[in-house]
Write a protein that holds these residues in place. Structure first.
Motif, PDB file in Angstrom:
ATOM      1  N   VAL A 167       3.347  45.845  16.456  1.00  0.00           N
ATOM      2  CA  VAL A 167       3.260  46.895  15.440  1.00  0.00           C
ATOM      3  C   VAL A 167       1.823  46.937  14.926  1.00  0.00           C
ATOM      4  N   VAL A 168       1.297  48.139  14.789  1.00  0.00           N
ATOM      5  CA  VAL A 168      -0.039  48.331  14.234  1.00  0.00           C
ATOM      6  C   VAL A 168       0.076  49.342  13.103  1.00  0.00           C
ATOM      7  N   VAL A 169      -0.364  48.965  11.924  1.00  0.00           N
ATOM      8  CA  VAL A 169      -0.411  49.871  10.777  1.00  0.00           C
ATOM      9  C   VAL A 169      -1.887  50.127  10.518  1.00  0.00           C
ATOM     10  N   CYS A 170      -2.322  51.364  10.754  1.00  0.00           N
ATOM     11  CA  CYS A 170      -3.748  51.662  10.645  1.00  0.00           C
ATOM     12  C   CYS A 170      -3.965  53.159  10.456  1.00  0.00           C
ATOM     13  N   ASN A 171      -5.214  53.518  10.247  1.00  0.00           N
ATOM     14  CA  ASN A 171      -5.602  54.919  10.244  1.00  0.00           C
ATOM     15  C   ASN A 171      -5.860  55.280  11.705  1.00  0.00           C
ATOM     16  N   LYS A 172      -4.956  56.039  12.303  1.00  0.00           N
ATOM     17  CA  LYS A 172      -5.029  56.328  13.740  1.00  0.00           C
ATOM     18  C   LYS A 172      -6.320  57.034  14.128  1.00  0.00           C
ATOM     19  N   ASP A 173      -6.827  57.880  13.255  1.00  0.00           N
ATOM     20  CA  ASP A 173      -8.060  58.591  13.578  1.00  0.00           C
ATOM     21  C   ASP A 173      -9.250  57.637  13.620  1.00  0.00           C
ATOM     22  N   ALA A 174      -9.382  56.822  12.605  1.00  0.00           N
ATOM     23  CA  ALA A 174     -10.518  55.906  12.518  1.00  0.00           C
ATOM     24  C   ALA A 174     -10.436  54.778  13.543  1.00  0.00           C
ATOM     25  N   SER A 175      -9.236  54.420  13.947  1.00  0.00           N
ATOM     26  CA  SER A 175      -9.051  53.304  14.877  1.00  0.00           C
ATOM     27  C   SER A 175      -8.636  53.758  16.272  1.00  0.00           C
ATOM     28  N   GLU A 219       0.007  47.551  28.084  1.00  0.00           N
ATOM     29  CA  GLU A 219       0.630  48.343  29.141  1.00  0.00           C
ATOM     30  C   GLU A 219       1.437  47.461  30.091  1.00  0.00           C
ATOM     31  N   ASN A 220       2.660  47.858  30.320  1.00  0.00           N
ATOM     32  CA  ASN A 220       3.589  47.189  31.246  1.00  0.00           C
ATOM     33  C   ASN A 220       4.071  45.820  30.781  1.00  0.00           C
ATOM     34  N   ILE A 221       3.680  45.346  29.608  1.00  0.00           N
ATOM     35  CA  ILE A 221       4.180  44.041  29.176  1.00  0.00           C
ATOM     36  C   ILE A 221       4.904  44.076  27.831  1.00  0.00           C
ATOM     37  N   MET A 222       4.592  45.048  26.992  1.00  0.00           N
ATOM     38  CA  MET A 222       5.302  45.166  25.712  1.00  0.00           C
ATOM     39  C   MET A 222       5.091  46.556  25.138  1.00  0.00           C
ATOM     40  N   SER A 223       5.912  46.887  24.155  1.00  0.00           N
ATOM     41  CA  SER A 223       5.807  48.188  23.486  1.00  0.00           C
ATOM     42  C   SER A 223       4.793  48.106  22.352  1.00  0.00           C
ATOM     43  N   MET A 224       4.227  49.238  22.035  1.00  0.00           N
ATOM     44  CA  MET A 224       3.290  49.338  20.919  1.00  0.00           C
ATOM     45  C   MET A 224       3.859  50.375  19.955  1.00  0.00           C
ATOM     46  N   PHE A 225       3.992  50.014  18.689  1.00  0.00           N
ATOM     47  CA  PHE A 225       4.522  50.896  17.662  1.00  0.00           C
ATOM     48  C   PHE A 225       3.433  51.082  16.619  1.00  0.00           C
ATOM     49  N   VAL A 226       2.868  52.276  16.552  1.00  0.00           N
ATOM     50  CA  VAL A 226       1.757  52.554  15.649  1.00  0.00           C
ATOM     51  C   VAL A 226       2.255  53.372  14.462  1.00  0.00           C
ATOM     52  N   VAL A 227       1.912  52.906  13.277  1.00  0.00           N
ATOM     53  CA  VAL A 227       2.261  53.621  12.052  1.00  0.00           C
ATOM     54  C   VAL A 227       0.955  54.043  11.390  1.00  0.00           C
ATOM     55  N   HIS A 228       0.782  55.344  11.233  1.00  0.00           N
ATOM     56  CA  HIS A 228      -0.440  55.881  10.624  1.00  0.00           C
ATOM     57  C   HIS A 228      -0.385  55.752   9.109  1.00  0.00           C
ATOM     58  N   VAL A 229      -1.484  55.273   8.554  1.00  0.00           N
ATOM     59  CA  VAL A 229      -1.651  55.245   7.101  1.00  0.00           C
ATOM     60  C   VAL A 229      -3.012  55.863   6.809  1.00  0.00           C
ATOM     61  N   GLY A 230      -2.992  56.992   6.112  1.00  0.00           N
ATOM     62  CA  GLY A 230      -4.222  57.725   5.845  1.00  0.00           C
ATOM     63  C   GLY A 230      -5.012  57.197   4.671  1.00  0.00           C
ATOM     64  N   SER A 231      -4.317  56.547   3.747  1.00  0.00           N
ATOM     65  CA  SER A 231      -4.989  55.990   2.569  1.00  0.00           C
ATOM     66  C   SER A 231      -4.146  54.833   2.042  1.00  0.00           C
ATOM     67  N   PRO A 232      -4.729  53.975   1.222  1.00  0.00           N
ATOM     68  CA  PRO A 232      -3.971  52.847   0.679  1.00  0.00           C
ATOM     69  C   PRO A 232      -2.721  53.287  -0.093  1.00  0.00           C
ATOM     70  N   VAL A 274      -8.701  51.492   6.341  1.00  0.00           N
ATOM     71  CA  VAL A 274      -7.614  51.490   5.362  1.00  0.00           C
ATOM     72  C   VAL A 274      -6.926  50.130   5.298  1.00  0.00           C
ATOM     73  N   THR A 275      -6.594  49.542   6.456  1.00  0.00           N
ATOM     74  CA  THR A 275      -5.803  48.305   6.471  1.00  0.00           C
ATOM     75  C   THR A 275      -6.526  47.128   7.112  1.00  0.00           C
ATOM     76  N   GLY A 276      -7.828  47.213   7.298  1.00  0.00           N
ATOM     77  CA  GLY A 276      -8.580  46.120   7.899  1.00  0.00           C
ATOM     78  C   GLY A 276      -8.605  44.889   7.023  1.00  0.00           C
ATOM     79  N   GLU A 277      -9.080  43.804   7.591  1.00  0.00           N
ATOM     80  CA  GLU A 277      -9.004  42.514   6.909  1.00  0.00           C
ATOM     81  C   GLU A 277      -9.857  42.400   5.648  1.00  0.00           C
TER      82      GLU A 277
END
Length: 167
Positions: free
Chosen positions: A32-40, A52-65, A93-96
Motif C-alpha cells: 500500500v502506498v499513500v501519497c500524492n500521485k502527481d508529485a510521486s 510487477e508479477n510478484i505482488m499487488s500495488m494499492f495506491v491511495v492518493h492524498v492531495g493534502s494533509p 504530503v506523506t514523506g518522512e
C-alpha cells in the motif's frame, strides 16, 4: 555500444525493499502506498516495476494533509494481515519529513500494519525496516518496531566469502 550488446539494466529504487518484504512476509501480497500521485508519479512507476508479477500495488492518493483521515479509511478496508505500507520518502504530503508522514506511520503501526521505506530516517518514525538508495541498498532494521507489531525482520544476507587467491 557494440552491436549485439545491450545497455545494462539498472536496479530500481524499490527493488531491494520489495524483495526483502516478500522474503520476510510472503503472506503480505499487497504493498500500500499513500501519497500524492502527481508529485510521486516517477516513484510510483519505479515501484510498479519492482512489484510487477510478484505482488499487488494499492495506491491511495492524498492531495493534502487534510485528506489523510479520509484516505486512511480506504486503507482500513484492506485485511491488515495481507498488506504492508511503503513510505515514499520524498513525497511532499506523506514523506518522512512531513507531519502527515509521521501520522501515517503511527496510524499504520497502531493498526498492526508494518511500514517499510528506502531511507533509514523512516525507522525513527516507526518503520520496521528500510532498504534502498538512502541506505546504500543495505538492509537496516528496527527490531523494536518489528517486535511491537509481531512481524519478522528480513534476514540480512551473509557477506560473500572473500575470493581465495590462485596459487
Amino acid at each position: 555500444l557494440l552491436a549485439g550488446m545491450a545497455a545494462p539494466i539498472l536496479a530500481g529504487d524499490f527493488d531491494a525493499v520489495i524483495q526483502s518484504a516478500r522474503q520476510a512476509w510472503p503472506e503480505r501480497r499487497t504493498v500500500v502506498v499513500v501519497c500524492n500521485k502527481d508529485a510521486s508519479s516517477m516513484a510510483l512507476m519505479d515501484l510498479g516495476s519492482a512489484t510487477e508479477n510478484i505482488m499487488s500495488m494499492f495506491v491511495v492518493h492524498v492531495g493534502s494533509p487534510k485528506e489523510l483521515d479520509r484516505t486512511l479509511t480506504v486503507v482500513n478496508r484492506k485485511p491488515k494481515d495481507e498488506i504492508f505500507l511503503l513510505l515514499i520518502s520524498d513525497d511532499p504530503v506523506t514523506g518522512e519529513t512531513t507531519q502527515a508522514g509521521k501520522v501515517l506511520v503511527g496510524r499504520m503501526t497502531t493498526r498492526g500494519i508494518p511500514v517499510v521505506a528506502t531511507t533509514a530516517a523512516a525507522l525513527k518514525l516507526g518503520a520496521v525496516f528500510a532498504q534502498g538508495p538512502g541506505t546504500g541498498d543495505k538492509l537496516v532494521t528496527n527490531p523494536e518496531a518489528a517486535k511491537k507489531l509481531g512481524v519478522v525482520l528480513p534476514e540480512v544476507p551473509a557477506p560473500a566469502p572473500a575470493p581465495v587467491p590462485a596459487k
